[in-house]
Enzyme design. Sequence first.
Site, PDB file in Angstrom:
ATOM      1  N   GLU A 158       1.004  -1.314  -0.060  1.00 12.52           N
ATOM      2  CA  GLU A 158      -0.028  -0.208   0.039  1.00 12.52           C
ATOM      3  C   GLU A 158       0.940   1.277   0.047  1.00 12.52           C
ATOM      4  O   GLU A 158       0.400   2.134  -0.683  1.00 12.52           O
ATOM      5  CB  GLU A 158      -0.792   0.112   1.191  1.00 12.52           C
ATOM      6  CG  GLU A 158      -2.072  -1.149   1.264  1.00 12.52           C
ATOM      7  CD  GLU A 158      -1.215  -2.514   1.529  1.00 12.52           C
ATOM      8  OE1 GLU A 158      -0.073  -2.533   2.366  1.00 12.52           O
ATOM      9  OE2 GLU A 158      -2.049  -3.554   1.424  1.00 12.52           O
TER      10      GLU A 158
ATOM     11  N   ARG B 296     -17.944  -1.178   4.172  1.00 10.10           N
ATOM     12  CA  ARG B 296     -18.159  -2.320   3.593  1.00 10.10           C
ATOM     13  C   ARG B 296     -19.786  -2.882   3.520  1.00 10.10           C
ATOM     14  O   ARG B 296     -20.002  -3.294   2.461  1.00 10.10           O
ATOM     15  CB  ARG B 296     -17.316  -3.381   4.585  1.00 10.10           C
ATOM     16  CG  ARG B 296     -17.719  -4.903   4.219  1.00 10.10           C
ATOM     17  CD  ARG B 296     -16.980  -5.770   4.880  1.00 10.10           C
ATOM     18  NE  ARG B 296     -17.839  -7.131   4.763  1.00 10.10           N
ATOM     19  CZ  ARG B 296     -18.129  -7.973   5.619  1.00 10.10           C
ATOM     20  NH1 ARG B 296     -18.683  -7.482   6.845  1.00 10.10           N
ATOM     21  NH2 ARG B 296     -18.510  -9.315   5.233  1.00 10.10           N
TER      22      ARG B 296
END
Lengths: 296, 321
Positions: free
Chosen positions: B61, B170
């Site tokens: 990342e 989510r």
Amino acid sequence: MTETEIYTPPILETTDDLAEMARQIRRDIIRLLTMAQSGHTGGSLGMADIFTALYFKILKHNPQTFWDDHDQDFLFLSNGHISPVWYATLARAGYFPLSELATFRKINSRLQGHPATDTHLPGIRIASGSLGQGLSAAVGAALGFRLNKSSNFVYCLMGDGECQEGQIWEAAMTAAHHKVDNLIGIVDFNNQQIDGEVRKVMGVEPFADKWKAFGWIVLECDGNNLADFLNAARLAQSLARKEKPVVILAKTVMGKGVSFFEGTMPDGTNWHGKPPSKDHEAKALNELPPTRFGDF
Amino acid sequence: MSTKLQSRGEKATRAGFGEALLEIGSDEKVVALCADLTESVGMKKFAEKYPDRFFNIGIAEANMTSIAAGLTTTGKIPFIGTFANFATGRSFDQVRQSIAYSEKNVKICASHAGLTLGEDGATHQILEDIGLMRSLPHITVIAPADFSETKRAVKAIYKHHGAVYLRFGRPAVPDFTTDDIPFEIGKAIELNSGIDVTIIACGVMVWRALQAAYKLEEEGVSARVLNMHTIKPIDVQAILSAAKETGAIVTAEEHQINTGLGDAVANVCARSFPVPIEMVAVMDKFGESGTANQLLEKHGLTSEAIIQKVKTVLKRKAMTA
Ligand SMILES: Cc1ncc(C[n+]2csc(CCOP(=O)(O)OP(=O)(O)O)c2C)c(N)n1
Ligand SMILES: [Mg+2]
């Protein structure tokens, strides 16, 4: 600052011409660091030959159109602490007035301790200083060039100690995986970092094998020999565009050009991050005679 | 606004991100990068439609963050996608130096933020990301309320030149916002008018703030609800109007009590027009495994909790009056 104060870069034909410019850049480095009484002497001196070769022979670049014209080679300095050699070379290559070198590390200067973009100094495309990020940024630029169908190169300079950062290897893996073949990495392989010799602090060897294993074409050269580095850089260009990134491991001597700044000191320390004193400056400039280009 | 907003059904904010990214993908300048979470964060359709402009960077990342910064130097508009924890905590130094300090036009798109990530537990449930991002200069921080607003937010940040942190989540959540009030970065949206108190919320707490306001109305309390989708730059005007006109504020966010929306609102009030403020947030604790709703319940991120805080703040308001 007016345009007229910007230094007109000379055409340097021979390696002797380049060597004289490299000596001038070393004089500039010593003087600007002494004025600042702060900054990184060792790596800057060690990389003076490579910066001279890059900006006066290798890079396709145009200081006048730096901001607007993307049709040129991009250079990223991941090991931002050697900003003195970058600033001195950029000034000598016509990016900004030579007189500005005297402002290094001083309040309100465009020449920040580590390269910055928010001061809008021509020549710099991204901030660096926190080590390990530059190769990733260079991979991004190289991917962008590919999407733009640009035929230019992205160069990325790194330190050997810096290669202890995991992100360098993340970027190395990415470049190989995505077949980034318009990218030429150059590592200042001086075997020095802050706490001493790289091999004692945290060895990076077998260095060439590591890069190879990560999918890179690896070249090695003497980074303090202009002819040798020029050959390596041109070879790198000719080996590029074959679906692999290329890295040059350039062996250099930290502090090169000033005998008492070179390599490891008797007490095990080095000149990574200390500026010269006034005394050092006089002695160092003695070892680096004036050039036809003149001091700033 | 007098009509009550209704849920049109439940949809994930990350799906809204994916749909909007696909739409703006028609612009050749848009590129997307992901770190082995392509489907999870909603980038799959973009990756399939524009394979040349999609880069899977693998589980790296920090690397992805700096690569995106590099891409901007060639005129691209990179959208990077990963879980919020890895987009901020893992990559903070890269966001700071390569993006914020370097003033790069990167859109950091962070899914699975907060407790509502659910079963994966505290390792993944970042509750500090808003604080991390809003502490940095040169970065806009946005947490949309639902699927539709996430879509509008993506289109807005695409047009906005500058670094943005976009936080979404989510689970499927009620989709209730409408586009009669256009999404403007930095401009809070009043979803319910009121004169007694103002509830200022972001993300999944906006729906809960509305439910609280509707219940309070039945009890005779008139609560203004502000959807503070942009946490930085915060809408100072809307906060000060709320403070002056309603005299009491309750903030609600799916984030630590420290450094989040509540702090941002309190900062504005403390410096210009202090009024009693109560905060609904995670009380300096890490999350844990469970379903999204169980976790919100357990950590007091509910409309009932908001109602309780409204009652508390109204008592304080009465005492200071
Ligand atoms: C992420 C990060 N960690 C630590 C430092 C502090 N630091 C600056 S230069 C340096 C040593 C770098 O070694 P090398 O890359 O070999 O450069 P050289 O000393 O040869 O110039 C360190 C540790 C930093 N700038 N960034
Ligand atoms: Mg070194």
